[in-house]
Design an enzyme around this catalytic site. Structure first.
Site, PDB file in Angstrom:
ATOM      1  N   HIS A  86       7.653   7.348   2.979  1.00 40.71           N
ATOM      2  CA  HIS A  86       6.314   7.482   2.396  1.00 40.71           C
ATOM      3  C   HIS A  86       5.203   7.129   3.380  1.00 40.71           C
ATOM      4  O   HIS A  86       4.037   7.431   3.128  1.00 40.71           O
ATOM      5  CB  HIS A  86       6.186   6.571   1.171  1.00 40.71           C
ATOM      6  CG  HIS A  86       7.255   6.782   0.160  1.00 40.71           C
ATOM      7  ND1 HIS A  86       8.322   5.902   0.000  1.00 40.71           N
ATOM      8  CD2 HIS A  86       7.462   7.770  -0.737  1.00 40.71           C
ATOM      9  CE1 HIS A  86       9.113   6.344  -0.957  1.00 40.71           C
ATOM     10  NE2 HIS A  86       8.626   7.480  -1.421  1.00 40.71           N
ATOM     11  N   HIS A 136       0.662   4.369  -5.228  1.00 45.20           N
ATOM     12  CA  HIS A 136       1.807   5.074  -4.662  1.00 45.20           C
ATOM     13  C   HIS A 136       1.936   4.675  -3.191  1.00 45.20           C
ATOM     14  O   HIS A 136       0.932   4.576  -2.471  1.00 45.20           O
ATOM     15  CB  HIS A 136       1.616   6.583  -4.793  1.00 45.20           C
ATOM     16  CG  HIS A 136       2.840   7.373  -4.445  1.00 45.20           C
ATOM     17  ND1 HIS A 136       3.184   7.680  -3.144  1.00 45.20           N
ATOM     18  CD2 HIS A 136       3.814   7.909  -5.225  1.00 45.20           C
ATOM     19  CE1 HIS A 136       4.310   8.374  -3.147  1.00 45.20           C
ATOM     20  NE2 HIS A 136       4.713   8.522  -4.392  1.00 45.20           N
ATOM     21  N   GLU A 138       2.729   6.249  -0.563  1.00 43.30           N
ATOM     22  CA  GLU A 138       2.109   7.182   0.380  1.00 43.30           C
ATOM     23  C   GLU A 138       0.591   6.990   0.431  1.00 43.30           C
ATOM     24  O   GLU A 138      -0.018   7.046   1.508  1.00 43.30           O
ATOM     25  CB  GLU A 138       2.435   8.631   0.008  1.00 43.30           C
ATOM     26  CG  GLU A 138       1.869   9.621   1.010  1.00 43.30           C
ATOM     27  CD  GLU A 138       2.038  11.063   0.587  1.00 43.30           C
ATOM     28  OE1 GLU A 138       1.156  11.881   0.930  1.00 43.30           O
ATOM     29  OE2 GLU A 138       3.035  11.381  -0.090  1.00 43.30           O
ATOM     30  N   THR A 177       0.794  14.199  -0.380  1.00 41.21           N
ATOM     31  CA  THR A 177       1.642  15.378  -0.162  1.00 41.21           C
ATOM     32  C   THR A 177       2.448  15.762  -1.394  1.00 41.21           C
ATOM     33  O   THR A 177       2.784  16.929  -1.577  1.00 41.21           O
ATOM     34  CB  THR A 177       2.625  15.157   1.006  1.00 41.21           C
ATOM     35  OG1 THR A 177       3.533  14.099   0.670  1.00 41.21           O
ATOM     36  CG2 THR A 177       1.898  14.837   2.296  1.00 41.21           C
TER      37      THR A 177
END
Length: 334
Positions: A86, A136, A138, A177
């Site tokens: 990530h 998250h 990422e 992404t």
């Protein structure tokens, strides 16, 4: 005399592509290869990917998962620590260097591309707007590429409506992404309406695997009585697939980690089931679920394939000369 009991007929629409993407496959390979080269333990900061089956399989081989680098014992500082697919904030490798730790970065190359796009926006004098989900890994990693206050996170169209930048003429956006074009379209459109000079990234931020898996689910969902997505509750792309299946016409859609989570008594009268898997879910669990349906139904599997994927990402230079034996990956590939 034994009387054979006939099983009810069932069609399983098996989506393709599904399961592991190139970034996840690369991250797992990095841990496996590091164990071969350096021996156990190999430390991994956070889950290498969002899947307990994968994590437990790597633990059995000698990987040790830690939340933060200070959990690595002093006597093991010569052993490698792997950063997850990530991505991580810049502060993490800096902390590793300060502790004299040897690290291997397993950040997906597509995530690294987003990091570079965000840094490019800043270099050109733009404030960065990141479209993604708060908390998250990422998103935390991408925001951590730039100084605090350089990035604003927008999750929803409502956030886009409420957003008040310091300089509306110098904004550039990037996206998480694991969100698809459909997921981000409304937010991007609203930001564009409010801030006409908003600059897009130099290249598409959306992961090919996210888009491909969603397109396959869209194609398979119409007419499905049930759509199962194999994935973890903390997997963003897997949760999106559940939503996509419902929007595309499935009567019911569920996220499951293993076949044991399926409540067979609650399925009702089903004749068509869709089946896909998030980008961090191994194929062996898909096979397990198909076998569970075949135990109960006269199941016929039909492939609902929209595109074939052939992407492959190289592992870290330090590991490329090690031959990866197929047996090493058996626990994730089935």
């Amino acid at each position: 005399m034994n009387i054979a009991v006939s099983k009810p007929p069932l069609t399983i629409r098996l989506c393709g592509p599904r399961g592991f993407c190139a970034g996840v496959d690369r991250a797992i390979q990095i841990v496996v290869l590091a164990l071969k080269r350096y021996g156990a333990p190999v430390y991994v900061r956070h889950e290498i990917v969002h899947n307990r089956y994968v994590v437990e399989g790597l633990e059995a081989k000698g990987a040790v998962f830690v939340e933060e680098l200070d959990e690595i014992p002093a006597e093991h500082r010569a052993q490698p620590v792997v950063f997850s697919a990530h991505g991580v904030p810049k502060s993490v490798p800096a902390d590793a260097e300060a502790r004299n730790l040897f690290y291997l970065d397993a950040t997906c190359p597509l995530v690294s591309k987003v990091h570079k796009q965000a840094m490019r926006h800043q270099r050109l004098g733009r404030h960065v707007v990141l479209i993604g989900h708060a908390g998250h890994p990422e998103v935390i990693g991408t925001m951590g590429q730039l100084p605090e206050g350089s990035v604003s996170l927008i999750e929803t169209v409502e956030d886009a409506d409420a957003y008040e930048p310091v300089d509306a003429d110098n904004l550039g956006f990037v996206t998480q992404t694991t969100l698809s074009v459909d997921d981000t379209a409304g937010v991007i459109a609203r930001l564009g309406e409010r801030f006409p000079k908003l600059m897009a990234p130099a290249a598409d931020s959306i992961c090919y695997a996210t888009t491909n898996r969603q397109e396959a689910v869209k194609a398979a969902a119409p007419g499905c009585d049930l759509f199962l997505i194999v994935g973890a509750p903390n997997s963003s792309n897997s949760k999106r697939l559940v939503e996509v299946a419902l929007r595309a016409g499935a009567k019911k859609s569920l996220l499951v980690q293993r076949a044991s989570e399926i409540d067979w008594s609650d399925l009702g009268d089903i004749t068509t089931v869709g089946l896909s898997a998030g980008a961090s879910a191994p194929e062996v669990i898909v096979d397990e679920i198909i076998a569970a349906f075949r135990d109960r139904f006269d199941a016929r599997v039909e492939l609902a394939e929209t595109v074939q994927e052939n992407e492959h990402f190289l592992v870290n230079r330090e590991l490329r000369d090690i031959a990866l034996e197929s047996a090493d990956m058996a626990f994730v590939n089935g």
